[in-house]
Design a protein around this motif. Sequence first.
Motif, PDB file in Angstrom:
ATOM      1  N   UNK A  97       0.834  -1.208   0.000  1.00  0.00           N
ATOM      2  CA  UNK A  97       0.000   0.000   0.000  1.00  0.00           C
ATOM      3  C   UNK A  97       0.869   1.259   0.000  1.00  0.00           C
ATOM      4  N   UNK A  98       1.947   1.212   0.784  1.00  0.00           N
ATOM      5  CA  UNK A  98       2.741   2.428   0.999  1.00  0.00           C
ATOM      6  C   UNK A  98       3.427   2.916  -0.265  1.00  0.00           C
ATOM      7  N   UNK A  99       3.673   1.994  -1.196  1.00  0.00           N
ATOM      8  CA  UNK A  99       4.328   2.390  -2.446  1.00  0.00           C
ATOM      9  C   UNK A  99       3.370   3.114  -3.387  1.00  0.00           C
ATOM     10  N   UNK A 100       2.075   2.972  -3.152  1.00  0.00           N
ATOM     11  CA  UNK A 100       1.076   3.517  -4.081  1.00  0.00           C
ATOM     12  C   UNK A 100       0.274   4.667  -3.479  1.00  0.00           C
ATOM     13  N   UNK A 101       0.379   4.841  -2.156  1.00  0.00           N
ATOM     14  CA  UNK A 101      -0.427   5.855  -1.458  1.00  0.00           C
ATOM     15  C   UNK A 101       0.486   6.923  -0.861  1.00  0.00           C
ATOM     16  N   UNK A 102      -0.116   7.890  -0.183  1.00  0.00           N
ATOM     17  CA  UNK A 102       0.666   8.929   0.482  1.00  0.00           C
ATOM     18  C   UNK A 102       1.251   8.423   1.786  1.00  0.00           C
ATOM     19  N   UNK A 103       0.366   7.958   2.668  1.00  0.00           N
ATOM     20  CA  UNK A 103       0.855   7.325   3.890  1.00  0.00           C
ATOM     21  C   UNK A 103      -0.141   6.303   4.399  1.00  0.00           C
ATOM     22  N   UNK A 104       0.371   5.403   5.248  1.00  0.00           N
ATOM     23  CA  UNK A 104      -0.408   4.256   5.714  1.00  0.00           C
ATOM     24  C   UNK A 104      -0.302   4.175   7.235  1.00  0.00           C
ATOM     25  N   UNK A 105      -1.451   4.059   7.887  1.00  0.00           N
ATOM     26  CA  UNK A 105      -1.486   3.712   9.307  1.00  0.00           C
ATOM     27  C   UNK A 105      -2.001   2.282   9.376  1.00  0.00           C
ATOM     28  N   UNK A 106      -1.224   1.386   9.976  1.00  0.00           N
ATOM     29  CA  UNK A 106      -1.666  -0.002  10.076  1.00  0.00           C
ATOM     30  C   UNK A 106      -1.756  -0.400  11.539  1.00  0.00           C
ATOM     31  N   UNK A 107      -2.839  -1.087  11.896  1.00  0.00           N
ATOM     32  CA  UNK A 107      -3.141  -1.397  13.299  1.00  0.00           C
ATOM     33  C   UNK A 107      -3.118  -2.909  13.506  1.00  0.00           C
ATOM     34  N   UNK A 108      -2.456  -3.341  14.577  1.00  0.00           N
ATOM     35  CA  UNK A 108      -2.334  -4.778  14.880  1.00  0.00           C
ATOM     36  C   UNK A 108      -2.591  -4.997  16.370  1.00  0.00           C
ATOM     37  N   UNK A 109      -3.302  -6.097  16.713  1.00  0.00           N
ATOM     38  CA  UNK A 109      -3.647  -6.341  18.114  1.00  0.00           C
ATOM     39  C   UNK A 109      -2.604  -7.172  18.862  1.00  0.00           C
ATOM     40  N   UNK A 110      -1.651  -7.794  18.159  1.00  0.00           N
ATOM     41  CA  UNK A 110      -0.545  -8.509  18.826  1.00  0.00           C
ATOM     42  C   UNK A 110       0.691  -7.629  18.874  1.00  0.00           C
ATOM     43  N   UNK A 111       1.196  -7.396  20.086  1.00  0.00           N
ATOM     44  CA  UNK A 111       2.406  -6.574  20.229  1.00  0.00           C
ATOM     45  C   UNK A 111       3.586  -7.182  19.468  1.00  0.00           C
ATOM     46  N   UNK A 112       3.729  -8.493  19.565  1.00  0.00           N
ATOM     47  CA  UNK A 112       4.870  -9.155  18.916  1.00  0.00           C
ATOM     48  C   UNK A 112       4.858  -8.896  17.396  1.00  0.00           C
TER      49      UNK A 112
END
Length: 216
Positions: A97-112
Amino acid sequence: MTTNQHPPEKMMFQLTLRRRGISDQAVLRTMEEVPRDLFVEAADREDAYRDSALPIACGQTISQPFVVAYMTEQLQLQKKHRVLEIGTGSGYQAAVLSRLAGNVLTVERYRKLADAARARLEKLAYHNVEVMLGDGLDLPANIGPFDRIIVTAAMEVIPDNLIARLEVGGVLIAPVGPHQGVQTLIRLTRTETGIERRELVDVRFVPALPGVAREL
Ligand code: SAH
Protein backbone atom coordinates in the motif's frame (compact mmCIF):
# COMPACT_ATOMS: atom_id res chain seq x y z
CA MET A 1 22.61 -8.43 -10.84
CA THR A 2 19.89 -8.66 -13.49
CA THR A 3 19.51 -12.38 -12.93
CA ASN A 4 19.21 -11.80 -9.18
CA GLN A 5 16.44 -9.27 -9.69
CA HIS A 6 14.44 -11.58 -11.93
CA PRO A 7 14.78 -15.08 -10.59
CA PRO A 8 12.40 -17.59 -12.22
CA GLU A 9 10.08 -17.73 -9.20
CA LYS A 10 9.52 -13.96 -9.39
CA MET A 11 8.67 -14.19 -13.09
CA MET A 12 6.18 -16.95 -12.32
CA PHE A 13 4.78 -14.77 -9.53
CA GLN A 14 4.04 -11.96 -12.03
CA LEU A 15 2.56 -14.40 -14.54
CA THR A 16 0.26 -15.91 -11.92
CA LEU A 17 -1.02 -12.50 -10.85
CA ARG A 18 -1.68 -11.50 -14.48
CA ARG A 19 -3.32 -14.79 -15.31
CA ARG A 20 -5.62 -14.43 -12.31
CA GLY A 21 -6.75 -11.04 -13.63
CA ILE A 22 -4.57 -8.37 -12.03
CA SER A 23 -4.06 -5.79 -14.79
CA ASP A 24 -3.14 -2.52 -13.04
CA GLN A 25 0.48 -1.93 -14.05
CA ALA A 26 1.37 0.07 -10.93
CA VAL A 27 0.03 -2.73 -8.72
CA LEU A 28 1.93 -5.39 -10.70
CA ARG A 29 5.15 -3.36 -10.51
CA THR A 30 4.74 -2.90 -6.76
CA MET A 31 4.11 -6.61 -6.25
CA GLU A 32 7.36 -7.23 -8.11
CA GLU A 33 9.29 -4.70 -6.04
CA VAL A 34 8.19 -5.56 -2.50
CA PRO A 35 10.36 -8.48 -1.29
CA ARG A 36 7.78 -10.93 0.11
CA ASP A 37 10.62 -13.29 1.07
CA LEU A 38 11.60 -10.79 3.80
CA PHE A 39 8.09 -10.76 5.29
CA VAL A 40 7.61 -14.54 5.69
CA GLU A 41 9.22 -16.75 8.34
CA ALA A 42 12.84 -17.65 7.50
CA ALA A 43 11.88 -21.31 7.04
CA ASP A 44 9.34 -20.35 4.34
CA ARG A 45 11.59 -18.11 2.22
CA GLU A 46 11.70 -20.60 -0.63
CA ASP A 47 7.93 -20.56 -0.84
CA ALA A 48 7.57 -16.77 -0.60
CA TYR A 49 6.70 -16.30 -4.31
CA ARG A 50 4.15 -19.08 -4.49
CA ASP A 51 0.56 -17.86 -4.59
CA SER A 52 -0.41 -19.06 -1.14
CA ALA A 53 -0.93 -17.73 2.37
CA LEU A 54 1.79 -18.72 4.86
CA PRO A 55 1.87 -18.96 8.66
CA ILE A 56 3.46 -16.15 10.70
CA ALA A 57 3.84 -15.72 14.49
CA CYS A 58 0.88 -15.66 16.93
CA GLY A 59 -1.10 -18.17 14.84
CA GLN A 60 -1.76 -15.59 12.10
CA THR A 61 -1.07 -15.65 8.34
CA ILE A 62 0.48 -13.48 5.65
CA SER A 63 -2.19 -13.27 2.94
CA GLN A 64 -2.01 -14.94 -0.44
CA PRO A 65 -0.28 -12.64 -2.98
CA PHE A 66 -3.26 -12.68 -5.37
CA VAL A 67 -5.55 -11.44 -2.61
CA VAL A 68 -3.06 -8.70 -1.64
CA ALA A 69 -2.83 -7.58 -5.28
CA TYR A 70 -6.59 -7.82 -5.83
CA MET A 71 -7.51 -5.79 -2.74
CA THR A 72 -4.83 -3.23 -3.60
CA GLU A 73 -6.13 -2.92 -7.18
CA GLN A 74 -9.70 -2.48 -5.94
CA LEU A 75 -8.59 0.43 -3.72
CA GLN A 76 -7.47 2.48 -6.78
CA LEU A 77 -4.78 4.22 -4.75
CA GLN A 78 -3.35 7.64 -5.48
CA LYS A 79 -0.22 9.25 -4.04
CA LYS A 80 -2.33 11.74 -2.10
CA HIS A 81 -4.30 9.04 -0.23
CA ARG A 82 -4.17 8.48 3.50
CA VAL A 83 -4.79 4.79 4.14
CA LEU A 84 -5.81 2.78 7.21
CA GLU A 85 -5.11 -0.96 7.38
CA ILE A 86 -6.55 -3.15 10.10
CA GLY A 87 -4.49 -6.31 10.63
CA THR A 88 -0.78 -5.55 10.13
CA GLY A 89 0.35 -9.18 10.46
CA SER A 90 3.77 -9.31 8.75
CA GLY A 91 3.51 -5.77 7.35
CA TYR A 92 3.56 -7.03 3.75
CA GLN A 93 0.20 -5.58 2.67
CA ALA A 94 1.13 -2.29 4.36
CA ALA A 95 4.41 -2.19 2.39
CA VAL A 96 2.52 -2.73 -0.89
CA LEU A 97 0.00 0.00 0.00
CA SER A 98 2.74 2.43 1.00
CA ARG A 99 4.33 2.39 -2.45
CA LEU A 100 1.08 3.52 -4.08
CA ALA A 101 -0.43 5.86 -1.46
CA GLY A 102 0.67 8.93 0.48
CA ASN A 103 0.86 7.32 3.89
CA VAL A 104 -0.41 4.26 5.71
CA LEU A 105 -1.49 3.71 9.31
CA THR A 106 -1.67 0.00 10.08
CA VAL A 107 -3.14 -1.40 13.30
CA GLU A 108 -2.33 -4.78 14.88
CA ARG A 109 -3.65 -6.34 18.11
CA TYR A 110 -0.54 -8.51 18.83
CA ARG A 111 2.41 -6.57 20.23
CA LYS A 112 4.87 -9.16 18.92
CA LEU A 113 3.59 -8.80 15.34
CA ALA A 114 3.33 -5.00 15.54
CA ASP A 115 6.91 -4.68 16.83
CA ALA A 116 8.30 -7.11 14.24
CA ALA A 117 6.45 -5.40 11.37
CA ARG A 118 7.56 -1.94 12.51
CA ALA A 119 11.21 -3.02 12.67
CA ARG A 120 11.01 -4.75 9.28
CA LEU A 121 9.32 -1.81 7.55
CA GLU A 122 11.89 0.61 9.00
CA LYS A 123 14.79 -1.59 7.93
CA LEU A 124 13.38 -1.84 4.39
CA ALA A 125 12.84 1.96 4.33
CA TYR A 126 9.05 2.06 4.03
CA HIS A 127 9.10 5.38 5.85
CA ASN A 128 5.50 6.40 5.14
CA VAL A 129 4.00 3.55 7.19
CA GLU A 130 3.09 3.88 10.86
CA VAL A 131 2.43 0.69 12.82
CA MET A 132 0.12 1.02 15.82
CA LEU A 133 -0.67 -1.53 18.52
CA GLY A 134 -4.42 -1.43 19.03
CA ASP A 135 -7.87 -2.81 18.33
CA GLY A 136 -9.03 -1.95 14.84
CA LEU A 137 -12.61 -2.73 15.88
CA ASP A 138 -12.51 -0.01 18.53
CA LEU A 139 -10.15 2.77 17.43
CA PRO A 140 -9.73 6.00 19.38
CA ALA A 141 -12.05 8.75 18.12
CA ASN A 142 -9.21 11.02 16.98
CA ILE A 143 -7.96 8.54 14.32
CA GLY A 144 -8.91 9.43 10.74
CA PRO A 145 -10.62 10.25 8.50
CA PHE A 146 -9.07 8.22 5.68
CA ASP A 147 -9.35 8.10 1.89
CA ARG A 148 -8.99 4.33 1.90
CA ILE A 149 -9.56 1.65 4.56
CA ILE A 150 -8.53 -1.99 4.13
CA VAL A 151 -9.36 -4.70 6.62
CA THR A 152 -7.29 -7.87 6.37
CA ALA A 153 -9.08 -9.95 9.01
CA ALA A 154 -12.58 -11.43 8.74
CA MET A 155 -15.41 -9.36 10.18
CA GLU A 156 -18.94 -10.58 10.84
CA VAL A 157 -20.17 -7.02 10.23
CA ILE A 158 -18.33 -3.84 9.33
CA PRO A 159 -18.52 -1.61 12.42
CA ASP A 160 -20.23 1.76 11.90
CA ASN A 161 -17.38 3.45 13.75
CA LEU A 162 -15.05 2.29 10.97
CA ILE A 163 -17.31 3.40 8.12
CA ALA A 164 -17.60 6.78 9.87
CA ARG A 165 -13.86 7.31 9.27
CA LEU A 166 -14.20 7.31 5.47
CA GLU A 167 -13.90 10.60 3.59
CA VAL A 168 -16.48 11.41 0.93
CA GLY A 169 -15.22 9.56 -2.15
CA GLY A 170 -13.46 7.13 0.16
CA VAL A 171 -13.36 3.35 -0.32
CA LEU A 172 -13.33 0.60 2.31
CA ILE A 173 -12.61 -3.06 1.55
CA ALA A 174 -13.18 -5.83 4.08
CA PRO A 175 -13.74 -9.60 4.17
CA VAL A 176 -17.20 -10.02 5.68
CA GLY A 177 -18.70 -13.31 6.84
CA PRO A 178 -18.40 -16.03 9.46
CA HIS A 179 -15.09 -16.26 11.30
CA GLN A 180 -14.66 -19.91 10.33
CA GLY A 181 -15.11 -20.57 6.63
CA VAL A 182 -15.58 -18.38 3.60
CA GLN A 183 -16.10 -14.63 3.62
CA THR A 184 -16.99 -12.23 0.81
CA LEU A 185 -14.87 -9.21 0.07
CA ILE A 186 -17.11 -6.17 0.39
CA ARG A 187 -16.29 -2.78 -1.11
CA LEU A 188 -18.01 0.27 0.37
CA THR A 189 -17.78 3.69 -1.27
CA ARG A 190 -18.86 6.83 0.54
CA THR A 191 -20.69 9.19 -1.83
CA GLU A 192 -22.11 12.67 -1.15
CA THR A 193 -25.43 11.02 -0.35
CA GLY A 194 -24.62 7.76 1.37
CA ILE A 195 -22.78 4.43 1.16
CA GLU A 196 -22.61 2.21 -1.95
CA ARG A 197 -21.97 -1.48 -1.29
CA ARG A 198 -20.58 -4.01 -3.73
CA GLU A 199 -19.75 -7.69 -3.28
CA LEU A 200 -16.47 -8.75 -4.91
CA VAL A 201 -15.02 -12.26 -4.50
CA ASP A 202 -14.96 -15.02 -1.89
CA VAL A 203 -11.91 -15.12 0.38
CA ARG A 204 -10.66 -16.74 3.58
CA PHE A 205 -9.07 -14.63 6.31
CA VAL A 206 -8.21 -15.24 9.95
CA PRO A 207 -10.81 -13.61 12.24
CA ALA A 208 -10.80 -10.02 13.47
CA LEU A 209 -10.94 -10.36 17.26
CA PRO A 210 -11.75 -7.68 19.84
CA GLY A 211 -9.21 -6.06 22.13
CA VAL A 212 -5.42 -5.94 22.18
CA ALA A 213 -4.13 -9.51 22.58
CA ARG A 214 -2.95 -10.47 26.07
CA GLU A 215 -0.08 -12.58 24.72
CA LEU A 216 3.21 -10.83 24.21
N1 SAH B 1 -2.14 -7.93 6.27
C1 SAH B 1 -1.31 -8.95 6.89
C2 SAH B 1 -2.03 -10.26 7.11
C3 SAH B 1 -3.16 -10.11 8.05
S1 SAH B 1 -3.56 -11.54 9.04
C4 SAH B 1 -0.04 -9.18 6.10
O1 SAH B 1 0.15 -8.56 5.05
O2 SAH B 1 0.79 -9.97 6.56
C5 SAH B 1 -4.72 -10.69 10.05
C6 SAH B 1 -4.12 -9.89 11.15
O3 SAH B 1 -5.16 -9.14 11.76
C7 SAH B 1 -3.51 -10.74 12.26
O4 SAH B 1 -2.18 -10.35 12.49
C8 SAH B 1 -4.38 -10.44 13.47
O5 SAH B 1 -3.70 -10.47 14.70
C9 SAH B 1 -4.90 -9.05 13.14
N2 SAH B 1 -6.13 -8.65 13.82
C10 SAH B 1 -7.22 -9.42 14.09
N3 SAH B 1 -8.16 -8.69 14.72
C11 SAH B 1 -7.64 -7.43 14.86
C12 SAH B 1 -8.14 -6.22 15.45
N4 SAH B 1 -9.33 -6.16 16.06
N5 SAH B 1 -7.35 -5.12 15.40
C13 SAH B 1 -6.13 -5.17 14.83
N6 SAH B 1 -5.61 -6.28 14.26
C14 SAH B 1 -6.36 -7.40 14.28
